[in-house]
Write an enzyme that holds these catalytic residues in place. Sequence first.
Site, PDB file in Angstrom:
ATOM      1  N   SER A  51      10.703 -10.955  -8.332  1.00 31.38           N
ATOM      2  CA  SER A  51       9.440 -10.610  -8.973  1.00 31.38           C
ATOM      3  C   SER A  51       9.537 -10.654 -10.490  1.00 31.38           C
ATOM      4  O   SER A  51      10.447 -10.100 -11.088  1.00 31.38           O
ATOM      5  CB  SER A  51       9.010  -9.210  -8.538  1.00 31.38           C
ATOM      6  N   CYS A  52       8.590 -11.355 -11.108  1.00 27.56           N
ATOM      7  CA  CYS A  52       8.658 -11.580 -12.554  1.00 27.56           C
ATOM      8  C   CYS A  52       7.640 -10.761 -13.327  1.00 27.56           C
ATOM      9  O   CYS A  52       7.522 -10.900 -14.535  1.00 27.56           O
ATOM     10  CB  CYS A  52       8.416 -13.058 -12.866  1.00 27.56           C
ATOM     11  N   GLN A  53       6.899  -9.864 -12.672  1.00 24.74           N
ATOM     12  CA  GLN A  53       5.807  -9.172 -13.347  1.00 24.74           C
ATOM     13  C   GLN A  53       6.290  -8.354 -14.537  1.00 24.74           C
ATOM     14  O   GLN A  53       5.630  -8.262 -15.556  1.00 24.74           O
ATOM     15  CB  GLN A  53       5.088  -8.254 -12.356  1.00 24.74           C
ATOM     16  N   SER A 102       7.043 -10.927 -17.523  1.00 26.59           N
ATOM     17  CA  SER A 102       6.177 -12.080 -17.748  1.00 26.59           C
ATOM     18  C   SER A 102       5.617 -12.036 -19.163  1.00 26.59           C
ATOM     19  O   SER A 102       5.370 -10.973 -19.712  1.00 26.59           O
ATOM     20  CB  SER A 102       5.029 -12.062 -16.741  1.00 26.59           C
ATOM     21  N   ASN A 122      11.788 -18.446 -11.913  1.00 20.67           N
ATOM     22  CA  ASN A 122      11.110 -17.363 -12.607  1.00 20.67           C
ATOM     23  C   ASN A 122      10.259 -17.877 -13.752  1.00 20.67           C
ATOM     24  O   ASN A 122      10.216 -19.076 -14.018  1.00 20.67           O
ATOM     25  CB  ASN A 122      12.109 -16.327 -13.108  1.00 20.67           C
TER      26      ASN A 122
END
Length: 627
Positions: free
Chosen positions: A101-103, A106, A140
């Site tokens: 997960s890149c949230q 980001s 990513n």
Amino acid sequence: MAERKDFLKGKKAVTFLDLFAGAGGISEGFLQAYTKNKYFKFVLASDINENCELTHIVRYNRQLGLDTKFLTCDIMAPDFIPRLKKELNGQEIDVVTGGPSCQSFSLSGRRKRFDKRDNLFLHYLNVIRTLRPKYFVMENVKGLLTKDKGHFKDAIIREIRSIIDDENIPQFLMYLDKMLSESSTAFIKNCLFAKIQMEIGSEESAKEAQNKYFGYIENQFKNITRKIEYRLSKSNNQIATIRHGLNLLRHAEERRAIASSTINLKTLADIDNDSFVDGFNTFLSMIDDSTIIDTILLAIDNFDGIDKKSEEVNEFRNMIRSYSFTFDETLDVIKEYAKKHGSLSKLNELLDSLILYRVSKPILVHSADYGVPQNRERVLFIGCRKDQELIESIPATISENDKVTVYEALHDLDFIENGSVETKYEQHRKIDEYESLIIKREVEGRPSSKKDAHTFSEWSKIGRLSHRFTFEQEPFYVRNLEDLNNNLFCEPYALYNHQTSSQNEEVKNRLRVIAEHGAYDLECKAELSRLGLDSHKRNYTVLNPKGQSPTVVTMPDDFIHYSAYRAMTVREMARLQSFDDSFVFQGKRQTGGNKRKSEIPQFTLVGNAVPPLMARAIANTILKHIK
């Protein structure tokens, strides 16, 4: 079985599994890829969310007839790897893919320090350590390259290079013992040897090595404090800080448990951009290895009762600092002693056989270079096992001047009106000035005049898997896993996920004004204000029919259709991602607020996915290199 026998004939299967699978963009692209004698066999996918599982089961098990398994589990759960191994049942995996997960890092949106997802890549690499595939792909956002001034990227590369080949450990340790005995003090030798064993040993032996490490450190500290006044050694604040800091470092498991619990609480309570966040982050920083070590070193500097220039104190400082080093960083220290010993070439030779994976550098890829009508940049870390060829790039499949345009991708879907659901293809609007943009292409996007070439929209309807599969079950939509298990499907349609929201006149007028301006700029905002059509949204993007779309996101109303002056449908967003029309996104179409995090509706599935055509290019590159 829906796989075509003529496709399988003469080809060898290369097995892969997809972690953080989401909607299945990587899976879809890998199944499209093949060479003359190889293709990918999809063994297992995993994600934490049930709607991801539902979408996968419908697509891969029901439609395509595969026996691919799905593991719905948090990769950070203690039982994730045991459950994964049980599902695989000893089957060897050649390639592992996944995008942690890149949230939290980001470039679009707020970055969060100590977000629990920041450590997902470590859990991903733990899977790699366990399965030891020939290749792995970690995908990513581009922002990862600059996170923490590039330190995060460097940490990933160091962690990849810290995955070692167990078979060559004994020979390496024998050399290390002899070399350090001849080139360093007993204290340095004991600490570095224990540190290496902490990094490469089993869990049990690593714990034993850690106890030895701190035993050596504490004995050295006792030797140093013997030379100062007894009263100071027992009561001085700086000495107490050093002593207690060493105790904190020793109790790493307890600190990790506290940090994990605190981060989970922080995430559950959505603590960010409020009066709590600084206190939480300060506490988490205080129990982190690096902060404790910095505090210990500062206490040494601030205490005047010891000779800070002595070799004994200098070695003590260096070995405390080395506690937080990765395996790769520890090797940098060892190399200095190998130079002094005159055996650096021997060490490098041993390391070549010891380090299991090579990675040259992060690979930056742009989706539009692979036939996707979207400007989406991503970074790849491709780990190559030492017996495999190094992969340093993913060659583009089309040239700069041949990129697929938005009009090519969406023109035949431009028949839907406001507040409508369309379930079959209808006569679409044509815009004469853009019709010349529609050209025949090969499946990867190259313009072609061959008989088997098609336009992008035709490929979307025909399906980019038709060379390999016939449908075992025609595409269908189902609301949830319970309905799937009870065979409660909606009636079959020719077209899925093509629905627009019912927008009031004010919203329609606002979107029309923005679209006519071509941009949501100051001039546009001023006109909206004059007309009483102000919006609290920070961003609207009018799609350019002659170019590529911006990065597809999880919010459909961020985009405005180039001619219809409305938000996009799930199917249109999926086209911009290069999903086939037969790929049906399951579950709820859209949810609001924080529910998007847990429910993963259709728009989120689409926006978070890796474009299948880009995944196909990655997969084909691996097939060309894999032995």
